[in-house]
Design a protein around this motif. Sequence first.
Motif, mmCIF file in Angstrom:
data_model
loop_
_atom_site.group_PDB
_atom_site.id
_atom_site.type_symbol
_atom_site.label_atom_id
_atom_site.label_comp_id
_atom_site.label_asym_id
_atom_site.label_seq_id
_atom_site.Cartn_x
_atom_site.Cartn_y
_atom_site.Cartn_z
ATOM 1 N N GLN A 10 0.829 -1.205 0.000
ATOM 2 C CA GLN A 10 0.000 0.000 0.000
ATOM 3 C C GLN A 10 0.863 1.255 0.000
ATOM 4 O OE1 GLN A 10 -2.063 -1.302 3.414
ATOM 5 N NE2 GLN A 10 -3.952 -1.772 2.326
ATOM 6 N N THR A 11 1.946 1.221 0.765
ATOM 7 C CA THR A 11 2.820 2.389 0.810
ATOM 8 C C THR A 11 3.550 2.559 -0.519
ATOM 9 O OG1 THR A 11 3.198 1.809 3.101
ATOM 10 C CG2 THR A 11 4.550 3.552 2.196
ATOM 11 N N MET A 12 4.064 1.452 -1.044
ATOM 12 C CA MET A 12 4.835 1.518 -2.281
ATOM 13 C C MET A 12 3.961 1.960 -3.452
ATOM 14 S SD MET A 12 6.960 -1.568 -4.013
ATOM 15 C CE MET A 12 5.519 -2.462 -4.535
ATOM 16 N N LEU A 13 2.735 1.439 -3.521
ATOM 17 C CA LEU A 13 1.863 1.772 -4.646
ATOM 18 C C LEU A 13 1.022 3.018 -4.366
ATOM 19 C CD1 LEU A 13 0.713 -1.838 -5.564
ATOM 20 C CD2 LEU A 13 2.500 -0.488 -6.622
ATOM 21 N N ARG A 14 1.204 3.585 -3.192
ATOM 22 C CA ARG A 14 0.541 4.842 -2.827
ATOM 23 C C ARG A 14 -0.969 4.778 -2.954
ATOM 24 N NH1 ARG A 14 5.109 6.767 -5.467
ATOM 25 N NH2 ARG A 14 4.082 7.095 -7.456
ATOM 26 N N ALA A 52 -1.826 3.119 10.101
ATOM 27 C CA ALA A 52 -1.384 4.441 9.653
ATOM 28 C C ALA A 52 -2.208 5.521 10.343
ATOM 29 C CB ALA A 52 -1.522 4.560 8.139
ATOM 30 N N ARG A 53 -3.471 5.205 10.569
ATOM 31 C CA ARG A 53 -4.351 6.168 11.224
ATOM 32 C C ARG A 53 -4.010 6.308 12.711
ATOM 33 N NH1 ARG A 53 -7.820 9.440 10.297
ATOM 34 N NH2 ARG A 53 -9.718 9.751 11.514
ATOM 35 N N ILE A 54 -3.685 5.177 13.350
ATOM 36 C CA ILE A 54 -3.306 5.256 14.772
ATOM 37 C C ILE A 54 -1.984 6.011 14.920
ATOM 38 C CG2 ILE A 54 -2.772 3.928 16.844
ATOM 39 C CD1 ILE A 54 -4.349 1.615 15.666
ATOM 40 N N LEU A 55 -1.038 5.721 14.012
ATOM 41 C CA LEU A 55 0.299 6.292 14.128
ATOM 42 C C LEU A 55 0.333 7.771 13.774
ATOM 43 C CD1 LEU A 55 2.759 3.703 12.586
ATOM 44 C CD2 LEU A 55 2.784 4.630 14.891
ATOM 45 N N GLY A 56 -0.552 8.199 12.917
ATOM 46 C CA GLY A 56 -0.415 9.544 12.378
ATOM 47 C C GLY A 56 0.567 9.528 11.228
ATOM 48 N N PRO A 57 0.759 10.670 10.603
ATOM 49 C CA PRO A 57 1.456 10.695 9.317
ATOM 50 C C PRO A 57 2.974 10.609 9.395
ATOM 51 C CG PRO A 57 0.791 12.889 9.924
ATOM 52 C CD PRO A 57 0.319 11.993 11.022
ATOM 53 N N VAL A 58 3.535 10.270 10.543
ATOM 54 C CA VAL A 58 4.991 10.298 10.638
ATOM 55 C C VAL A 58 5.575 8.894 10.676
ATOM 56 C CG1 VAL A 58 6.937 11.115 11.964
ATOM 57 C CG2 VAL A 58 4.829 12.436 11.888
ATOM 58 N N GLY A 59 6.572 8.673 9.858
ATOM 59 C CA GLY A 59 7.297 7.422 9.916
ATOM 60 C C GLY A 59 6.576 6.306 9.190
ATOM 61 N N SER A 60 7.289 5.174 9.112
ATOM 62 C CA SER A 60 6.751 4.068 8.340
ATOM 63 C C SER A 60 5.761 3.251 9.159
ATOM 64 C CB SER A 60 7.893 3.173 7.885
ATOM 65 O OG SER A 60 7.375 1.952 7.469
ATOM 66 N N PRO A 61 4.607 2.907 8.582
ATOM 67 C CA PRO A 61 3.619 2.116 9.318
ATOM 68 C C PRO A 61 3.864 0.613 9.217
ATOM 69 C CG PRO A 61 2.715 2.760 7.217
ATOM 70 C CD PRO A 61 4.116 3.315 7.263
ATOM 71 N N VAL A 62 4.960 0.181 8.556
ATOM 72 C CA VAL A 62 5.072 -1.234 8.188
ATOM 73 C C VAL A 62 5.114 -2.160 9.410
ATOM 74 C CG1 VAL A 62 6.548 -2.935 7.089
ATOM 75 C CG2 VAL A 62 6.074 -0.797 5.933
ATOM 76 N N LEU A 63 6.001 -1.858 10.372
ATOM 77 C CA LEU A 63 6.146 -2.760 11.518
ATOM 78 C C LEU A 63 4.863 -2.795 12.342
ATOM 79 C CD1 LEU A 63 7.812 -4.606 13.278
ATOM 80 C CD2 LEU A 63 8.662 -2.615 14.503
ATOM 81 N N ALA A 64 4.319 -1.591 12.619
ATOM 82 C CA ALA A 64 3.084 -1.533 13.403
ATOM 83 C C ALA A 64 1.976 -2.298 12.694
ATOM 84 C CB ALA A 64 2.670 -0.081 13.618
ATOM 85 N N SER A 65 1.967 -2.210 11.368
ATOM 86 C CA SER A 65 0.946 -2.918 10.598
ATOM 87 C C SER A 65 1.083 -4.426 10.757
ATOM 88 C CB SER A 65 1.064 -2.499 9.137
ATOM 89 O OG SER A 65 0.324 -3.365 8.334
ATOM 90 N N GLY A 66 2.338 -4.903 10.792
ATOM 91 C CA GLY A 66 2.550 -6.328 11.027
ATOM 92 C C GLY A 66 2.000 -6.754 12.376
ATOM 93 N N LEU A 67 2.304 -5.958 13.409
ATOM 94 C CA LEU A 67 1.802 -6.280 14.750
ATOM 95 C C LEU A 67 0.278 -6.269 14.770
ATOM 96 C CD1 LEU A 67 4.309 -4.181 16.876
ATOM 97 C CD2 LEU A 67 4.200 -6.670 16.681
#
Lengths: 327, 350
Positions: free
Chosen positions: B99-103, B286-301
């Motif tokens: 999702q991040t890569m393909l925007r 991404a919504r929990i984290l807000g717009p900063v940094g990569s959501p990838v790890l949190a998304s895995g969790l």
Amino acid sequence: MRTLVALLLVVVVALLGVASVTFGVLDVGWDDLVAGITGHQDTTAQAAVVKRMPRTVFAMVIGAALGISGAVMQGVTRNPLADPEILGVNAGASLAVVVGIVFLGLSTAVGYIWVAMVGAAVAAVFVYVVGSLGRGGATPLKLALAGAATSVALGSLVSAILLPRAQDMQQFRFWQIGGVGGGTWATIALALPFLAAGLLISWASARALNSLALGDELAAGLGQDVVRARLVAALGGVVLCGAATAVAGPIGFVGLVVPHVVRLLTGVDHRWLIPLSGLGGAALLTGADVVGRLVGGTEEIQAGIITAIVGAPFFIWIVRRQKVREL
Amino acid sequence: MTAVQEASPATADVVAAGRRRRARRRLLVHVGLAVAVVVALVLSLVLGRTVYPLSDVVAVIMGADVDGASFTVGTLRLPRALTGLMVGLAFGLAGSTFQTMLRNPLASPDVIGISSGASAAAVIGILVLDLSPSAVSAFATVVALLTALVIYLLAYRQGVANTRLILVGIGISSMLASVVSYVLSGAAAWDMQVAMRWLTGNLNGATYERLLPLLLAVVVLTPVLLRLTRDLEALRLGDQTAAALGVPVERVRVLLIVCAVALMAFGTAAAGPIAFVAFLSGPITARILGPVGSPVLASGLFGALLVLVADFVAQYALGTRFPVGVITGALGAPFLIYLLVRSQRTGGVM
């Protein structure tokens, strides 16, 4: 040129019709063919002809409906990739039919036809709205993604409903693989009024679709009520595709492939594109049915599977041909 | 930079404070998710038809022989919970990466057909070739990887444009879907049930044997993927900007695709294509984290948490035992509607 193409398509449809009645597990000779068509049922071969006739007509009618519906949807969304399968419309019809079987106790095609049409229409509107979110409006890419995501979502709901109900799963799975093998004169008669209405609405929208093709602003400038034209034409397309799906099951890619080929042959005028797509769709689906029977033998391959296997590569070809910016 | 700081120390302080605040929030979210995953894991070992005390569960994990618990917890619940955890992690990581890569939040690997090869292979393996469950897993992995390769090659024309990758994937997946329904059409009713359960995604068949390849894949690929997140964030700005920032765009993209696809393939092989885990995890975190940094790890969790919770609900909360994919899949339609409503309100960007 257009008249020539039209004549050619009529001939092709007729030839495929003859082939469809002739070939199968039992091939039929010329004499039996004529005898069967005129109503005799004295030999097995003649009986086979009588049995194959409704199926053939059914394939032609459904194919025509899907072809026209594809042409209309591509016109309405100004999207070269529009197709009931890609846009999730078939998934909407499937979910509606499952709900009908399980919760409303439907078991006949008459019942399916209304719920499938409603399901198709709701899914079409939903996908269009999701696909129009954000910047740039309803681009082909976003519509295709919205359609795919919606298909997956609705598919999960279908299995959620069916998994604990083995009985209903049996009933549904024969509907779910789109094919024309179940076509009878009765189902044709049932679908025909809907298909005729859809055809009339679509053809009447041809001029409006031509102006929409110029872009919304220009069309509005030419005095076209853009929103109404789009709604009316979409209604025609959805009625055609919903009714066809209700009686034949979900069949993909006829609506995608046919209008593209016709446009290559005769240009973009919808007044011609719509009827010729009907002929092309009839030819494609009848042909797919014949191929499925010849390749599959006694376990025939349903026409819907053949069209997907032919149509998906075609879809990819269109994608590769387009400039990235246009998608 | 120092010049700016000297010019307006107040602004610099505000910026630094903001940065600290966001970093704290990121940390908090990650720790919170990790704790939630552990709690869900433990609960799914303790709770069930029979509830075992935590001490028994710990004893079983330590290798002691406890009457009843050894079988229920050690043989049934533990591999199931671990498989759920790993599959969720793999899907969450892969989904967010795509999702991040393909925007595009809709462009998760399950939607664009990356796992459709695994489904087709599994159905053929179960119904036509009559393979054992672990052979089905291996076959599904290989075919999923091949499918992804085909999609990549077909999308390649002087580089892979995101749009083409997505659309080619959708085309391939609808073709494979018709292969699946053809194979299903000839199946006997019992086999059909097995295949349908596989296609929905479920953890019933979880064994250590089937878990092992997935475990290895997660252990090897997760660090690679996490190392790439900085480049991934740059890709989010667009290919040209990323190239200008010194990111070797095509190489990074290939690496990202390989990692994410392999995670999807091994995950799908272990538990079937559990619907929408890859799709939902990214946007929600991404919504929990807000717009900063990569959501990838949190998304895995989050994916791991989602699968564990959904499997628990599917097994015990509904009367009938459903495959876990039914629960996660049922979340899909409401989530699409949520996306709709939200962007109606904010006029937001997709």
